[in-house]
Design an enzyme around this catalytic site. Structure first.
Site, PDB file in Angstrom:
ATOM      1  CB  SER A  25      -0.939   0.008   1.216  1.00  0.00           C
ATOM      2  OG  SER A  25      -0.213  -0.215   2.407  1.00  0.00           O
ATOM      3  CG  HIS A 158     -43.245  18.446 -11.790  1.00  0.00           C
ATOM      4  ND1 HIS A 158     -43.282  17.115 -11.461  1.00  0.00           N
ATOM      5  CD2 HIS A 158     -44.038  19.078 -10.870  1.00  0.00           C
ATOM      6  CE1 HIS A 158     -44.070  16.937 -10.402  1.00  0.00           C
ATOM      7  NE2 HIS A 158     -44.520  18.120 -10.026  1.00  0.00           N
ATOM      8  CB  SER A 279     -15.675  25.284 -28.650  1.00  0.00           C
ATOM      9  OG  SER A 279     -15.536  24.512 -29.819  1.00  0.00           O
ATOM     10  CG  ASN A 287     -18.394  25.028 -23.875  1.00  0.00           C
ATOM     11  OD1 ASN A 287     -19.470  25.373 -24.367  1.00  0.00           O
ATOM     12  ND2 ASN A 287     -17.412  24.504 -24.589  1.00  0.00           N
ATOM     13  CE  LYS A 327      -4.488   2.610   5.047  1.00  0.00           C
ATOM     14  NZ  LYS A 327      -5.285   1.391   4.813  1.00  0.00           N
TER      15      LYS A 327
HETATM   16  N1  ARG Z   1      -1.169  -1.683   4.998  1.00  0.00           N
HETATM   17  C1  ARG Z   1      -2.127  -2.204   5.924  1.00  0.00           C
HETATM   18  C2  ARG Z   1      -3.449  -1.469   5.757  1.00  0.00           C
HETATM   19  O1  ARG Z   1      -3.449  -0.461   5.149  1.00  0.00           O
HETATM   20  C3  ARG Z   1      -1.628  -2.035   7.322  1.00  0.00           C
HETATM   21  C4  ARG Z   1      -2.060  -3.044   8.321  1.00  0.00           C
HETATM   22  C5  ARG Z   1      -1.545  -4.356   7.985  1.00  0.00           C
HETATM   23  N2  ARG Z   1      -1.794  -5.327   8.969  1.00  0.00           N
HETATM   24  C6  ARG Z   1      -1.692  -6.620   8.718  1.00  0.00           C
HETATM   25  N3  ARG Z   1      -1.908  -7.420   9.653  1.00  0.00           N
HETATM   26  N4  ARG Z   1      -1.382  -7.055   7.508  1.00  0.00           N
HETATM   27  O2  ARG Z   1      -4.465  -1.920   6.203  1.00  0.00           O
END
Ligand code: ARG
Length: 464
Positions: A25, A158, A279, A287, A327
């Site tokens: 991530s 309406h 345009s 626009n 996230k």
């Molecule tokens: N990168 C993970 C998340 O965003 C962090 C937590 C990971 N925990 C785990 N037990 N793999 O959720």
């Protein structure tokens, strides 16, 4: 043989890079680097205070983390996919810098409470800015409304001319919607402002940690009272996405009306050149791109809400890796909302209101039909009957291209001898608007009261 991973002890084989990439991530959660360091600092200070770690180890870790934070702000940190996420990247950098003592930082905590803490801080830290931007829009709306209390336009139901209204009244309708948006985000703070730190992996810890201390260090108002809940729920983020979706829906309705009302057919409004585009082929075009884009972006925000709701549906307690999907949509929502709010404010504060065209649109229509029905009702004709009579007049008027105000007194007398000359006054759009002073109505006095109350509310915000 263990692998190089921070958790590699029980592993004998290393994942392929492309598998690591799938699970990582770091490409997006590095946005929470500040929050992560802040969380770690609070945690180690607590470990020091509770004497779970000794002074010397704690101080080394604290100094190390502060240095990592400095390097982060100087843009010197390099994150790797092998370290998966922001939590392990920061810990690994800390280890490189201060050696094995860094390994003591993770005492009594888990990445599960760590990520939940970071994410709470992320949402919590961004809420005030969003509220502030909405309040700026509210101020602009009040100013605009003040200049347009007596601007008459057709009110629609309406999308048909219904009854004439004050454009100021229309603007204050949105003021009220945005007021509730602010309240929703403010309430959201209550749930973002709870500390999960110390819930550890799922069950708490045997170390004598002090969760109140870390919560206070991080400025949280409260602590989660159940460790399973702390690490596994994301309802504060769902509330945020839901509030954001409702806000975008409000913006999108206003933007839709802007787009319609700047069109040749309506011609009620003109946008500033600063918030429009031309345009590449049609030289005459101007626009309302920004209005359209805000309207369009509501789709992606709704998508993020639905995405996270779907991710969370049926998710067993406690932490599951699925939660990593919380996230990106949330980050993107913040990234979408803030500029959308700013552009919207710029757009409406530079709006050219074509008052005459709005007024004109109420002249050649039947939006004063209710006035005539009400007039007859006040003369004692039952409203249902009055409604029927006026309906007949409208039908005739449509055939003869004659509006209600064009009916002669002789003709009126044939309908009812009770009708007198004052009917022509009643049929004027501004009179129709001015007289609607029931609570919350479009009457000038009512709109002025809404504006006065709004100003008091906004002043109270400033002096808070
Ligand atoms: N990168 C993970 C998340 O965003 C962090 C937590 C990971 N925990 C785990 N037990 N793999 O959720």
């Amino acid at each position: 043989m263990s692998t190089k991973k921070l958790w590699g002890g029980r592993f004998q084989a290393q994942a392929e890079t492309w598998v690591d990439e799938f699970g990582a991530s770091i490409s997006f959660d590095q946005l929470m680097a500040d929050e992560d360091i802040e969380g770690s600092l609070a945690h180690v200070k607590m470990l020091k205070k509770t004497k779970i770690l000794n002074e010397s180890d704690s101080n080394q870790i604290i100094a190390g983390l502060e240095n990592v934070r400095k390097e982060l702000h100087e843009g010197k940190l390099e994150f790797t996919v092998e370290n998966e996420d922001i939590h392990m990247n920061i810990e690994s950098i800390l280890t490189d810098e201060i050696g094995p003592v860094a390994g003591k930082l993770h005492t009594g905590r888990s990445r599960n409470d760590q990520v939940a803490t970071d994410f709470h801080l992320y949402v919590k830290n961004r809420l005030p800015k969003i509220v502030e931007e909405i309040q700026t829009i509210q101020k602009t709306l009040v100013e605009l409304a003040e200049n347009n209390v007596e601007t008459i336009m057709p009110g629609y139901t309406h999308l048909q001319h219904a009854q004439p209204i004050s454009y100021g009244h229309y603007l204050m309708a949105y003021y009220s919607m945005f007021k509730r948006d602010v309240e929703r985000f403010q309430f959201n703070m209550k749930h973002a402002d709870i500390s999960p730190l110390g819930a550890a992996a799922l069950a708490g810890t045997t170390f004598p940690i002090d969760r109140e201390f870390t919560a206070k260090e991080l400025g949280f108002a409260d602590v989660y009272s159940n460790s399973l809940d702390a690490v596994s729920d994301r309802d504060f983020a769902l509330e945020f996405l839901s509030n954001a979706s409702i806000l975008m829906m409000h913006l999108s309705r206003f933007c839709e009306e802007i787009s319609m009302w700047v069109s040749y057919e309506f011609n009620y409004l003109e946008l500033s050149d600063k918030y429009t585009t031309g345009s590449s082929i049609m030289p005459q075009k101007k626009n309302p791109d920004m209005a359209e884009l805000i309207r369009g972006k509501s789709g992606r925000v709704y998508g993020h809400l639905l995405g996270l709701l779907s991710t969370m549906k049926s998710l067993p307690l406690a932490y599951n890796k699925d939660l990593q999907e919380d996230k990106e949509g949330t980050f993107d929502t913040v990234k979408t909302l803030l500029p959308a709010l700013r552009v919207f404010n710029g757009m409406i504060s530079t709006l050219n209101v074509k008052k005459d065209n709005m007024r004109h649109a109420t002249e050649n229509d039947f939006s004063n039909a209710t006035e005539l029905a009400d007039y007859l009702a006040t003369k004692g004709i039952p409203f249902r009957e009055a409604h029927g009579i006026v309906g007949q007049l409208v039908l005739k008027g449509l055939e003869n291209h004659q509006n209600l105000q064009d009916i002669t007194m002789d003709e009126f007398k044939k309908i009812s001898p009770l009708i007198e000359d004052d009917v022509y006054e009643v049929l004027k759009p501004e009179i129709a608007v001015e007289r609607r002073n029931s609570l919350g109505g479009t009457g000038f006095a009512s709109v002025r009261k809404q504006i006065k109350d709004a100003k008091a509310e906004l002043n109270a915000v400033v002096s808070e």
